[in-house]
Design a protein around this motif. Structure first.
Motif, PDB file in Angstrom:
ATOM      1  N   LEU A  92       0.678  -0.972   0.032  1.00  0.00           N
ATOM      2  CA  LEU A  92       0.589   0.282  -0.226  1.00  0.00           C
ATOM      3  C   LEU A  92       0.684   1.158   0.115  1.00  0.00           C
ATOM      4  O   LEU A  92       0.443   2.171  -0.491  1.00  0.00           O
ATOM      5  CB  LEU A  92      -0.959  -0.536   1.667  1.00  0.00           C
ATOM      6  CG  LEU A  92      -1.390  -1.089   1.461  1.00  0.00           C
ATOM      7  CD1 LEU A  92      -2.706  -1.423   2.593  1.00  0.00           C
ATOM      8  CD2 LEU A  92      -2.873  -1.083   0.589  1.00  0.00           C
ATOM      9  N   SER A  93       2.438   0.868   0.529  1.00  0.00           N
ATOM     10  CA  SER A  93       2.552   2.643   1.104  1.00  0.00           C
ATOM     11  C   SER A  93       3.365   2.707  -0.375  1.00  0.00           C
ATOM     12  O   SER A  93       3.488   4.058  -0.984  1.00  0.00           O
ATOM     13  CB  SER A  93       3.994   2.120   1.883  1.00  0.00           C
ATOM     14  OG  SER A  93       3.443   2.191   3.323  1.00  0.00           O
ATOM     15  N   GLU A  94       4.050   1.806  -1.053  1.00  0.00           N
ATOM     16  CA  GLU A  94       4.500   1.644  -2.219  1.00  0.00           C
ATOM     17  C   GLU A  94       3.835   1.976  -3.631  1.00  0.00           C
ATOM     18  O   GLU A  94       3.604   3.335  -4.299  1.00  0.00           O
ATOM     19  CB  GLU A  94       5.559   0.724  -2.718  1.00  0.00           C
ATOM     20  CG  GLU A  94       6.372  -0.046  -1.812  1.00  0.00           C
ATOM     21  CD  GLU A  94       7.475   1.228  -2.424  1.00  0.00           C
ATOM     22  OE1 GLU A  94       7.347   1.413  -3.349  1.00  0.00           O
ATOM     23  OE2 GLU A  94       8.443   0.362  -1.679  1.00  0.00           O
ATOM     24  N   ALA A  95       2.459   1.689  -3.273  1.00  0.00           N
ATOM     25  CA  ALA A  95       1.238   2.176  -4.506  1.00  0.00           C
ATOM     26  C   ALA A  95       1.082   3.454  -4.631  1.00  0.00           C
ATOM     27  O   ALA A  95       1.116   4.338  -5.005  1.00  0.00           O
ATOM     28  CB  ALA A  95       0.111   1.282  -4.013  1.00  0.00           C
ATOM     29  N   MET A  96       0.764   3.692  -2.781  1.00  0.00           N
ATOM     30  CA  MET A  96       0.596   5.177  -3.060  1.00  0.00           C
ATOM     31  C   MET A  96       2.076   6.074  -3.051  1.00  0.00           C
ATOM     32  O   MET A  96       1.843   8.017  -3.652  1.00  0.00           O
ATOM     33  CB  MET A  96       0.173   5.749  -1.173  1.00  0.00           C
ATOM     34  CG  MET A  96      -1.179   5.356  -0.747  1.00  0.00           C
ATOM     35  SD  MET A  96      -2.523   6.086  -1.153  1.00  0.00           S
ATOM     36  CE  MET A  96      -2.298   8.075  -1.394  1.00  0.00           C
ATOM     37  N   GLY A  97       2.998   5.869  -2.712  1.00  0.00           N
ATOM     38  CA  GLY A  97       3.951   6.570  -3.923  1.00  0.00           C
ATOM     39  C   GLY A  97       3.881   6.621  -5.228  1.00  0.00           C
ATOM     40  O   GLY A  97       4.787   7.740  -5.580  1.00  0.00           O
ATOM     41  N   LEU A  98       3.622   6.005  -5.304  1.00  0.00           N
ATOM     42  CA  LEU A  98       3.936   5.719  -7.142  1.00  0.00           C
ATOM     43  C   LEU A  98       2.557   7.000  -7.604  1.00  0.00           C
ATOM     44  O   LEU A  98       2.562   7.858  -8.253  1.00  0.00           O
ATOM     45  CB  LEU A  98       3.609   4.694  -8.340  1.00  0.00           C
ATOM     46  CG  LEU A  98       4.048   3.857  -7.392  1.00  0.00           C
ATOM     47  CD1 LEU A  98       4.012   1.887  -8.300  1.00  0.00           C
ATOM     48  CD2 LEU A  98       5.445   4.225  -8.317  1.00  0.00           C
ATOM     49  N   LEU A  99       1.301   6.636  -6.832  1.00  0.00           N
ATOM     50  CA  LEU A  99       0.201   7.769  -7.516  1.00  0.00           C
ATOM     51  C   LEU A  99       0.916   9.250  -6.778  1.00  0.00           C
ATOM     52  O   LEU A  99       0.589  10.660  -7.855  1.00  0.00           O
ATOM     53  CB  LEU A  99      -0.928   7.605  -6.421  1.00  0.00           C
ATOM     54  CG  LEU A  99      -2.312   8.389  -6.262  1.00  0.00           C
ATOM     55  CD1 LEU A  99      -2.386   8.551  -7.960  1.00  0.00           C
ATOM     56  CD2 LEU A  99      -3.420   7.962  -5.543  1.00  0.00           C
ATOM     57  N   ASP A 100       1.178   9.381  -6.042  1.00  0.00           N
ATOM     58  CA  ASP A 100       2.067  10.977  -5.090  1.00  0.00           C
ATOM     59  C   ASP A 100       3.248  11.242  -6.420  1.00  0.00           C
ATOM     60  O   ASP A 100       2.956  12.946  -6.503  1.00  0.00           O
ATOM     61  CB  ASP A 100       2.597  10.525  -3.771  1.00  0.00           C
ATOM     62  CG  ASP A 100       2.516  11.864  -3.471  1.00  0.00           C
ATOM     63  OD1 ASP A 100       1.746  13.518  -3.468  1.00  0.00           O
ATOM     64  OD2 ASP A 100       3.516  12.129  -2.788  1.00  0.00           O
ATOM     65  N   SER A 101       3.979  10.094  -6.622  1.00  0.00           N
ATOM     66  CA  SER A 101       5.040  10.630  -8.508  1.00  0.00           C
ATOM     67  C   SER A 101       3.911  11.020  -9.407  1.00  0.00           C
ATOM     68  O   SER A 101       5.164  11.531  -9.775  1.00  0.00           O
ATOM     69  CB  SER A 101       6.020   9.952  -8.135  1.00  0.00           C
ATOM     70  OG  SER A 101       5.608   8.503  -8.617  1.00  0.00           O
ATOM     71  N   GLY A 102       3.222  10.793  -9.606  1.00  0.00           N
ATOM     72  CA  GLY A 102       2.313  11.273 -10.681  1.00  0.00           C
ATOM     73  C   GLY A 102       2.502   9.645 -11.549  1.00  0.00           C
ATOM     74  O   GLY A 102       2.456  10.239 -12.931  1.00  0.00           O
ATOM     75  N   LYS A 103       2.712   9.043 -11.099  1.00  0.00           N
ATOM     76  CA  LYS A 103       3.153   8.052 -12.450  1.00  0.00           C
ATOM     77  C   LYS A 103       1.088   7.015 -12.989  1.00  0.00           C
ATOM     78  O   LYS A 103       1.571   6.748 -13.910  1.00  0.00           O
ATOM     79  CB  LYS A 103       3.392   7.025 -11.758  1.00  0.00           C
ATOM     80  CG  LYS A 103       4.830   6.638 -11.506  1.00  0.00           C
ATOM     81  CD  LYS A 103       5.267   7.141 -12.485  1.00  0.00           C
ATOM     82  CE  LYS A 103       7.205   7.320 -11.567  1.00  0.00           C
ATOM     83  NZ  LYS A 103       8.181   7.563 -13.289  1.00  0.00           N
ATOM     84  N   ALA A 104       0.565   7.899 -12.238  1.00  0.00           N
ATOM     85  CA  ALA A 104      -0.928   7.464 -12.604  1.00  0.00           C
ATOM     86  C   ALA A 104      -1.942   8.349 -12.154  1.00  0.00           C
ATOM     87  O   ALA A 104      -1.340   9.235 -11.117  1.00  0.00           O
ATOM     88  CB  ALA A 104      -1.256   6.190 -12.764  1.00  0.00           C
TER      89      ALA A 104
END
Length: 211
Positions: free
Chosen positions: A66-78
């Motif tokens: 969950l933490s990794e996924a939120m990090g990807l969202l926060d960094s604009g990957k999707a």
């Protein structure tokens, strides 16, 4: 005459037993070779570069996912994230608080799936979510050992989608020297067995294009 018949039957039974033993040994050897190949094929580190996608889906199981996924969202990957397989007893706000996620980002861009109970369910819910949001390119976030089966199930449920796996690692799962850790070895044997079942099921019942 009766003695000769008994000897013939015993000889046949012995031949069948030896054949069965040979077949079982061959199957065990094939399984072990496949297991080693499966483990060697697992990603050992996160990708250095990751192209943006239409959406991100994370399959629940560990906090690290969950933490990794939120990090990807926060960094604009999707632009959107689906958390699939949330415990029905966990509310949206409880999950956000546990992740320490930004309130605005979580409210606008995170969708939760409480229905999926396993990887097959994750695939079905993800396919529905992607279709509803007109998404073709997805980043799939889950544990490294779970990623091959997850991608297999998701690709079967949405054959036209472009899926990119994003492996997540846990300190207690030692992929590099797995044989020295009974817990990791047991986990990988279990996951490989599940992968074989998934492979057989999706191979025998392939998706129908456009269905």
């Amino acid at each position: 005459m009766a003695e000769a018949g008994r000897q013939a039957r015993n000889g046949t039974a012995g031949w069948i037993a030896r054949l069965a033993g040979t077949v079982l040994l061959a199957l065990l050897l094939a399984y072990l070779i496949g297991l080693i190949g499966f483990i060697q094929s697992l990603e050992k580190k996160a990708p250095a570069a990751l192209a943006p996608a239409d959406g991100i889906v994370v399959l629940t199981g560990t906090p690290e996912r969950l933490s990794e996924a939120m990090g990807l969202l926060d960094s604009g990957k999707a632009k959107r994230l689906l958390v699939s397989g949330v415990n029905p007893e966990v509310t949206r706000e409880e999950l956000r608080a546990a992740l320490k996620a930004d309130q605005a980002l979580f409210d606008c861009c995170v969708d939760l799936d409480w229905r999926a109970e396993n990887t097959i369910g994750n695939a079905i819910e993800t396919a529905t979510w992607a279709q509803e949001n007109a998404m073709q390119r997805l980043i799939v976030v889950t544990s490294a050992y779970h990623l091959p089966r997850a991608l297999r199930e998701l690709q079967s449920a949405m054959p036209e989608a472009e899926l990119t796996g994003y492996p997540v690692f846990q300190d207690q799962v030692r992929l590099n020297d797995w044989w020295a850790y009974p817990g990791t070895a047991k986990l990988l044997v279990s996951e490989y067995t599940k992968y074989l079942v998934s492979f057989a099921r999706t191979y025998l019942a392939p998706p129908v294009p456009g269905a």
